[in-house]
Scaffold this motif. Structure first.
Motif, PDB file in Angstrom:
ATOM      1  N   GLN A 135       0.840  -1.190   0.000  1.00  0.00           N
ATOM      2  CA  GLN A 135       0.000   0.000   0.000  1.00  0.00           C
ATOM      3  C   GLN A 135       0.877   1.242   0.000  1.00  0.00           C
ATOM      4  OE1 GLN A 135      -2.217   0.675   3.592  1.00  0.00           O
ATOM      5  NE2 GLN A 135      -0.547   0.010   4.920  1.00  0.00           N
ATOM      6  N   VAL A 136       0.283   2.357  -0.364  1.00  0.00           N
ATOM      7  CA  VAL A 136       0.976   3.644  -0.356  1.00  0.00           C
ATOM      8  C   VAL A 136       0.230   4.585   0.578  1.00  0.00           C
ATOM      9  CG1 VAL A 136       1.617   5.666  -1.724  1.00  0.00           C
ATOM     10  CG2 VAL A 136       1.878   3.369  -2.697  1.00  0.00           C
ATOM     11  N   VAL A 137       0.988   5.268   1.436  1.00  0.00           N
ATOM     12  CA  VAL A 137       0.417   6.294   2.299  1.00  0.00           C
ATOM     13  C   VAL A 137       1.095   7.617   1.954  1.00  0.00           C
ATOM     14  CG1 VAL A 137      -0.083   7.026   4.653  1.00  0.00           C
ATOM     15  CG2 VAL A 137       0.120   4.587   4.132  1.00  0.00           C
ATOM     16  N   LEU A 138       0.303   8.591   1.534  1.00  0.00           N
ATOM     17  CA  LEU A 138       0.824   9.924   1.217  1.00  0.00           C
ATOM     18  C   LEU A 138       0.829  10.742   2.500  1.00  0.00           C
ATOM     19  CD1 LEU A 138      -1.190  10.574  -2.081  1.00  0.00           C
ATOM     20  CD2 LEU A 138       1.062   9.484  -1.810  1.00  0.00           C
ATOM     21  N   VAL A 139       2.025  11.035   3.007  1.00  0.00           N
ATOM     22  CA  VAL A 139       2.169  11.705   4.300  1.00  0.00           C
ATOM     23  C   VAL A 139       2.677  13.124   4.098  1.00  0.00           C
ATOM     24  CG1 VAL A 139       3.356  11.713   6.526  1.00  0.00           C
ATOM     25  CG2 VAL A 139       2.600   9.544   5.526  1.00  0.00           C
ATOM     26  N   GLY A 140       1.881  14.093   4.543  1.00  0.00           N
ATOM     27  CA  GLY A 140       2.350  15.464   4.584  1.00  0.00           C
ATOM     28  C   GLY A 140       3.219  15.647   5.821  1.00  0.00           C
ATOM     29  N   GLY A 141       4.466  16.026   5.611  1.00  0.00           N
ATOM     30  CA  GLY A 141       5.433  16.071   6.708  1.00  0.00           C
ATOM     31  C   GLY A 141       5.475  17.368   7.488  1.00  0.00           C
ATOM     32  N   GLY A 142       4.700  18.369   7.066  1.00  0.00           N
ATOM     33  CA  GLY A 142       4.744  19.644   7.763  1.00  0.00           C
ATOM     34  C   GLY A 142       5.842  20.546   7.234  1.00  0.00           C
ATOM     35  N   PRO A 143       6.040  21.718   7.860  1.00  0.00           N
ATOM     36  CA  PRO A 143       6.939  22.740   7.321  1.00  0.00           C
ATOM     37  C   PRO A 143       8.432  22.400   7.364  1.00  0.00           C
ATOM     38  CG  PRO A 143       5.395  23.660   8.909  1.00  0.00           C
ATOM     39  CD  PRO A 143       5.302  22.187   9.030  1.00  0.00           C
ATOM     40  N   GLY A 144       8.830  21.385   8.090  1.00  0.00           N
ATOM     41  CA  GLY A 144      10.253  21.034   8.127  1.00  0.00           C
ATOM     42  C   GLY A 144      10.735  20.548   9.471  1.00  0.00           C
ATOM     43  N   ASP A 145      10.357  21.246  10.530  1.00  0.00           N
ATOM     44  CA  ASP A 145      10.742  20.788  11.857  1.00  0.00           C
ATOM     45  C   ASP A 145       9.993  19.500  12.186  1.00  0.00           C
ATOM     46  OD1 ASP A 145      10.378  20.624  14.927  1.00  0.00           O
ATOM     47  OD2 ASP A 145      11.966  22.118  14.673  1.00  0.00           O
ATOM     48  N   PRO A 146      10.690  18.443  12.621  1.00  0.00           N
ATOM     49  CA  PRO A 146      10.008  17.175  12.889  1.00  0.00           C
ATOM     50  C   PRO A 146       8.951  17.268  13.975  1.00  0.00           C
ATOM     51  CG  PRO A 146      12.271  17.128  13.718  1.00  0.00           C
ATOM     52  CD  PRO A 146      12.152  18.350  12.845  1.00  0.00           C
ATOM     53  N   GLY A 147       9.030  18.288  14.827  1.00  0.00           N
ATOM     54  CA  GLY A 147       8.018  18.456  15.856  1.00  0.00           C
ATOM     55  C   GLY A 147       6.650  18.794  15.308  1.00  0.00           C
ATOM     56  N   LEU A 148       6.593  19.230  14.048  1.00  0.00           N
ATOM     57  CA  LEU A 148       5.320  19.584  13.440  1.00  0.00           C
ATOM     58  C   LEU A 148       4.785  18.483  12.529  1.00  0.00           C
ATOM     59  CD1 LEU A 148       5.966  23.362  12.685  1.00  0.00           C
ATOM     60  CD2 LEU A 148       4.622  22.353  14.528  1.00  0.00           C
ATOM     61  N   LEU A 149       5.433  17.331  12.526  1.00  0.00           N
ATOM     62  CA  LEU A 149       4.895  16.153  11.849  1.00  0.00           C
ATOM     63  C   LEU A 149       3.762  15.582  12.701  1.00  0.00           C
ATOM     64  CD1 LEU A 149       5.118  13.874   9.679  1.00  0.00           C
ATOM     65  CD2 LEU A 149       6.809  12.790  11.187  1.00  0.00           C
ATOM     66  N   THR A 150       2.640  15.205  12.092  1.00  0.00           N
ATOM     67  CA  THR A 150       1.518  14.706  12.865  1.00  0.00           C
ATOM     68  C   THR A 150       1.826  13.334  13.468  1.00  0.00           C
ATOM     69  OG1 THR A 150       0.450  13.576  11.007  1.00  0.00           O
ATOM     70  CG2 THR A 150      -0.095  15.907  11.336  1.00  0.00           C
ATOM     71  N   SER A 250       2.911  24.794   5.285  1.00  0.00           N
ATOM     72  CA  SER A 250       3.787  25.921   5.592  1.00  0.00           C
ATOM     73  C   SER A 250       3.111  27.252   5.294  1.00  0.00           C
ATOM     74  CB  SER A 250       5.083  25.803   4.790  1.00  0.00           C
ATOM     75  OG  SER A 250       4.815  25.778   3.397  1.00  0.00           O
ATOM     76  N   ALA A 251       2.153  27.252   4.368  1.00  0.00           N
ATOM     77  CA  ALA A 251       1.482  28.501   3.998  1.00  0.00           C
ATOM     78  C   ALA A 251       0.816  29.179   5.189  1.00  0.00           C
ATOM     79  CB  ALA A 251       0.439  28.220   2.912  1.00  0.00           C
ATOM     80  N   LEU A 252       0.351  28.388   6.144  1.00  0.00           N
ATOM     81  CA  LEU A 252      -0.302  28.936   7.332  1.00  0.00           C
ATOM     82  C   LEU A 252       0.594  28.874   8.565  1.00  0.00           C
ATOM     83  CD1 LEU A 252      -3.850  27.334   6.909  1.00  0.00           C
ATOM     84  CD2 LEU A 252      -2.970  29.460   5.931  1.00  0.00           C
ATOM     85  N   ALA A 253       1.358  27.785   8.689  1.00  0.00           N
ATOM     86  CA  ALA A 253       2.149  27.575   9.897  1.00  0.00           C
ATOM     87  C   ALA A 253       3.347  28.509   9.990  1.00  0.00           C
ATOM     88  CB  ALA A 253       2.623  26.125   9.950  1.00  0.00           C
ATOM     89  N   VAL A 254       4.048  28.714   8.885  1.00  0.00           N
ATOM     90  CA  VAL A 254       5.264  29.532   8.942  1.00  0.00           C
ATOM     91  C   VAL A 254       4.958  30.987   9.297  1.00  0.00           C
ATOM     92  CG1 VAL A 254       7.154  30.468   7.551  1.00  0.00           C
ATOM     93  CG2 VAL A 254       6.656  28.017   7.506  1.00  0.00           C
ATOM     94  N   PRO A 255       3.970  31.631   8.671  1.00  0.00           N
ATOM     95  CA  PRO A 255       3.627  32.983   9.136  1.00  0.00           C
ATOM     96  C   PRO A 255       3.255  33.010  10.621  1.00  0.00           C
ATOM     97  CG  PRO A 255       2.624  32.573   7.009  1.00  0.00           C
ATOM     98  CD  PRO A 255       3.197  31.261   7.470  1.00  0.00           C
ATOM     99  N   ALA A 256       2.511  32.005  11.079  1.00  0.00           N
ATOM    100  CA  ALA A 256       2.105  31.972  12.487  1.00  0.00           C
ATOM    101  C   ALA A 256       3.313  31.939  13.407  1.00  0.00           C
ATOM    102  CB  ALA A 256       1.213  30.757  12.744  1.00  0.00           C
ATOM    103  N   LEU A 257       4.338  31.187  13.019  1.00  0.00           N
ATOM    104  CA  LEU A 257       5.518  31.044  13.874  1.00  0.00           C
ATOM    105  C   LEU A 257       6.340  32.324  13.998  1.00  0.00           C
ATOM    106  CD1 LEU A 257       6.688  27.469  12.850  1.00  0.00           C
ATOM    107  CD2 LEU A 257       5.799  28.174  15.059  1.00  0.00           C
ATOM    108  N   VAL A 258       6.122  33.277  13.092  1.00  0.00           N
ATOM    109  CA  VAL A 258       6.833  34.556  13.204  1.00  0.00           C
ATOM    110  C   VAL A 258       5.873  35.674  13.605  1.00  0.00           C
ATOM    111  CG1 VAL A 258       8.621  33.859  11.581  1.00  0.00           C
ATOM    112  CG2 VAL A 258       6.618  35.083  10.724  1.00  0.00           C
TER     113      VAL A 258
END
Length: 384
Positions: A135-150, A250-258
């Motif tokens: 099987q294949v699972v398409l995983v969105g990894g988040g903006p880059g920091d591993p802490g933001l991976l679900t 990242s479109a929403l998370a990165v602005p929020a982080l700054v």
């Protein structure tokens, strides 16, 4: 008592080989220490990821590397000696990983480490096959920091036989994978090294048809400019079971982080996310920049560094005021994150003057001008 050579003790393996019970598996404190990875394969990428996560200073030795390793080198995250192995590569090392994939060369590296009484990690891989369709699972990894991976994404990665990854994925998590998990680097560097999407589709389908659990790991969310839809369709057409685990975009998370909320009561009632990889005047562009200028929404530009000046000129030409607040964030959530705060008329110049390179996000709208005096300037993941 006869002792096994030090260089052969440290192995990344989950093998059932009874001899492996003789191996000692310590946790090594490598923060700030010099480490060397020899080889440019996907196995080398796992070692680099693990060492970076441990805070080591990593030097990579290899004539050629994949896109993700090359991108880490281009960003000065690691040092890349673009050549074959030399004994002098071990001179200042505290820990070495032999990951060339060539047993004779890895033997030589391991022996050289033993002569110098250096710890040497050597991966022994095995391939898990099955008679069933995987099987294949398409995983969105988040903006880059591993802490933001679900949590769901991390669980899928830990259950995978194969991880097909790219340069914007949270590569730090690869360092925790067992040795028998195959990592395939299909990174795409803007205007540089790239794996064609058709080849990526073929890779994930082929592995799944060989009975493997495949995770397609990428940055952000797979369905926001991530071509996740194309990969889902490729699997469906091939009769391969496929599922999706959304990621933090990242479109929403990165602005929020700054400290930039993309919507804010009294300032804007909407947000528009646009890909800027095609210049406005190109026949390939489908964006109505006049509508964007009149929308009254926050504009989020992804993949727009190269075309930012042309996009700004187009927005100004359609009446968006030049004093509209704007900001750009490069390498969002990562230790080398940078923030440029400006106005629409000057943001392209300021980004170029600062030497900003992709990946970067540009925010245009009143929210980019909110006061920052109450903002600590730090975040739990980026540290700034």
């Amino acid at each position: 008592m006869e002792h096994e050579p030090v260089g052969s003790r440290l192995r990344m393996t989950d093998s059932d080989d009874p001899g492996d019970s003789l191996l000692y598996r310590p946790a090594l404190p490598i923060r700030g220490r010099a480490t060397v990875v020899i080889g440019g394969s996907e196995a080398a990428l796992k070692h680099v990821a693990a060492m970076l996560r441990g805070g080591a200073r990593v030097t990579l030795v290899a004539p050629e590397v994949g896109a993700t390793l090359g991108d880490l080198a281009d960003g000065s995250v690691i040092t890349w000696n673009k050549r074959g192995f030399e004994d002098s590569d071990l001179d200042d090392a505290w820990l070495v990983a032999a990951a060339t994939g060539l047993s004779t060369l890895d033997d030589r590296i391991e022996a050289a480490c033993e002569d110098r009484r250096l710890w040497c990690v050597r991966e022994r891989s095995s391939v898990r096959e099955g008679g069933r369709t995987g099987q294949v699972v398409l995983v969105g990894g988040g903006p880059g920091d591993p802490g933001l991976l679900t949590v769901a994404g991390l669980e899928a990665i830990r259950a995978a036989d194969v991880v097909v990854t790219d340069r914007l994925a949270p590569v730090a998590v690869l360092g925790d994978l067992p040795s028998d998990v195959e990592v395939v680097d299909v990174g795409k560097v803007p205007f540089g090294r790239a794996t064609q999407q058709e080849e990526i589709n073929r890779i994930i389908v082929d592995h799944a048809k060989r009975g493997r659990n495949v995770v397609r790991l990428k940055g952000g969310d797979s369905f926001l400019f991530g071509r996740g839809g194309e990969e889902l369709l490729a699997c469906a057409e091939a009769g391969v079971p496929v599922s999706v685990i959304p990621g933090v975009t990242s479109a929403l998370a990165v602005p929020a982080l700054v400290g930039i909320p993309v919507t804010h009561r009294g300032l804007t009632q909407g947000v528009t996310v646009v890909s800027g990889h095609v210049p406005p005047q190109s026949p390939a562009s489908t964006i109505d920049y006049g509508a964007l200028a009149r929308s009254g929404t926050t504009l989020i530009l992804l993949m727009a560094v190269r075309n930012l000046d042309a996009i700004v000129t187009e927005l100004l030409g359609h009446g968006l005021p030049g004093d509209t607040p704007a900001a750009a964030v490069a390498n969002g959530t990562m230790p080398n994150q940078r923030v440029i705060r400006s106005a629409l008329a000057s943001i392209a110049h300021d980004v170029a003057d600062a030497g900003i390179e992709p990946p970067a996000i540009t925010v245009i709208g009143a929210v980019a001008g909110l006061p920052t005096r109450f903002w600590s300037g730090s975040s739990p993941v980026a540290g700034g």
